[in-house]
Design an enzyme around this catalytic site. Structure first.
Site, PDB file in Angstrom:
ATOM      1  N   LYS A   1       0.577  -1.475  -0.011  1.00  0.00           N
ATOM      2  CA  LYS A   1       0.388   0.199   0.065  1.00  0.00           C
ATOM      3  C   LYS A   1       0.894   1.009  -0.162  1.00  0.00           C
ATOM      4  CE  LYS A   1      -3.717  -2.240   1.957  1.00  0.00           C
ATOM      5  NZ  LYS A   1      -4.636  -2.908   3.410  1.00  0.00           N
TER       6      LYS A   1
ATOM      7  N   GLN B   1      -4.036  -1.306   9.622  1.00  0.00           N
ATOM      8  CA  GLN B   1      -4.494  -2.922   8.425  1.00  0.00           C
ATOM      9  C   GLN B   1      -4.886  -3.743   9.690  1.00  0.00           C
ATOM     10  OE1 GLN B   1      -3.480  -3.541   5.434  1.00  0.00           O
ATOM     11  NE2 GLN B   1      -4.093  -5.008   5.930  1.00  0.00           N
TER      12      GLN B   1
ATOM     13  N   ASP C   1     -10.920   3.383   4.323  1.00  0.00           N
ATOM     14  CA  ASP C   1     -11.466   2.743   4.122  1.00  0.00           C
ATOM     15  C   ASP C   1     -12.606   1.741   4.592  1.00  0.00           C
ATOM     16  OD1 ASP C   1      -9.269   0.219   3.670  1.00  0.00           O
ATOM     17  OD2 ASP C   1      -8.471   0.044   5.814  1.00  0.00           O
TER      18      ASP C   1
HETATM   19  N1  GUN Z   1      -6.696  -6.526   6.128  1.00  0.00           N
HETATM   20  C1  GUN Z   1      -7.123  -7.328   4.505  1.00  0.00           C
HETATM   21  N2  GUN Z   1      -7.675  -6.531   4.208  1.00  0.00           N
HETATM   22  C2  GUN Z   1      -8.200  -4.657   4.546  1.00  0.00           C
HETATM   23  C3  GUN Z   1      -8.428  -3.637   3.960  1.00  0.00           C
HETATM   24  O1  GUN Z   1      -8.716  -3.612   2.390  1.00  0.00           O
HETATM   25  N3  GUN Z   1      -7.982  -3.190   5.055  1.00  0.00           N
HETATM   26  C4  GUN Z   1      -7.975  -2.395   6.088  1.00  0.00           C
HETATM   27  N4  GUN Z   1      -6.947  -2.120   7.337  1.00  0.00           N
HETATM   28  N5  GUN Z   1      -7.060  -3.883   6.405  1.00  0.00           N
HETATM   29  C5  GUN Z   1      -7.614  -4.963   5.902  1.00  0.00           C
END
Ligand code: GUN
Length: 285
Positions: free
Chosen positions: A48, A92, A115
């Site tokens: 990311k 995350q 998110d």
């Molecule tokens: N863990 C797995 N996919 C995601 C996501 O799209 N956002 C976040 N914050 N954590 C994740």
């Protein structure tokens, strides 16, 4: 069968974000919060951050100890909320067991919630007035649009009811005028329901759960599963080899839904930046 190529589409979206970011006077900044050192989460976070930088945006890496308490983590988020140099915040998931995820998601400023997991943003999506749409569901909808899948009046079946995936994708499909069924671990006769799907979304995290006998001829099959097999290979929730000849369109794993998630995160970060810096009027995505 035709493949839905998430790699190609995500590259186009990323280029578009990069072009838009280059025209801005300021640089959008995404704070990525990683608690602990789970290798998969660490890798996702690195991907990311790298994608942000490639798109000409800044990524602020916030690494916190596995043993952190809820209050301390909330304080760290509040600091990011108050920082005008941070436009988007992503925590995350999953978080360590001692921390209630919902409390943490609720601590994020909804205006920086790239998110789309804060209850306010989840509620807006459920009400059909989305602002920030969770990245993987948004990526799934973009793929359906790109490949000309019309949803109106179609039966969409979502397998999985997570806050991250199943629930928001079901809301989006419903907003698109599909008739939506959500299945989960307690659903009886799962195969009888999945067999009715014109659009089938698998989002449970169970390798190859969806076999050929569970899929209608000509269905559009979206595989949002990313499972790591004991040999290290990536595998979806759909048995791709078995299903591919029945589906009219299908996403591969890897290279389908996965790459779209990061592309949508960049779009949401750009949207957050614009909403915070370019006047009061809220833009929709
Ligand atoms: N863990 C797995 N996919 C995601 C996501 O799209 N956002 C976040 N914050 N954590 C994740």
């Amino acid at each position: 069968m035709k493949l839905m190529d998430g790699k190609k589409l995500s590259a186009r979206v990323k280029d578009d974000v990069k072009r838009q970011a280059a025209d801005l006077k300021q640089t959008p900044c995404l704070a990525v919060v990683l608690v602990g050192s789970d290798p998969a989460s660490k890798l996702y976070v690195e991907m990311k951050e790298a994608a942000c930088k490639e798109a000409g945006m800044r990524a602020r890496n916030v690494k916190l100890a596995e043993t952190i308490g809820e209050d301390e983590l909330i304080q760290a988020i509040e600091k990011l909320n108050a920082d005008d140099g941070v436009h988007g915040i992503l925590v995350q998931l999953p978080l360590p067991k001692q921390i209630a995820e919902e409390k943490i998601l609720e601590a994020i400023d909804p205006a920086k919630d790239v998110d789309g997991l804060h209850p306010l943003n989840a509620g807006k999506l459920a009400a059909g007035q989305p602002v920030f749409i969770p990245c993987t569901p948004k990526g799934i909808m973009r793929l359906l649009e790109e490949y000309g899948v019309k949803l109106e009046g179609k039966h969409a079946v979502v397998v999985g009811r997570s806050v991250l995936l199943g629930k928001p994708v079901a809301a989006l499909l419903l907003n698109g005028n599909a008739t939506v069924t959500i299945c989960h671990s307690k659903t009886k006769n799962l195969d009888e329901i999945t067999k009715q799907a014109d659009v089938l979304v698998a989002a449970v995290g169970r390798p190859k759960l969806i076999g050929a006998e569970m899929v209608k001829d000509g269905a559009v099959v979206i595989d949002a599963g990313t499972n790591r097999l004991p040999d290290g290979a990536l595998c979806g929730d759909v048995d791709f080899e078995a299903v591919k000849d029945k589906a009219s369109l299908i996403t591969p794993v890897p290279g389908g839904v996965g790459p779209m998630t990061i592309a949508m995160l960049l779009e949401n970060t750009l949207l957050a930046f614009k909403n915070q810096t370019l006047g009061k009027e809220k833009r929709r995505c």
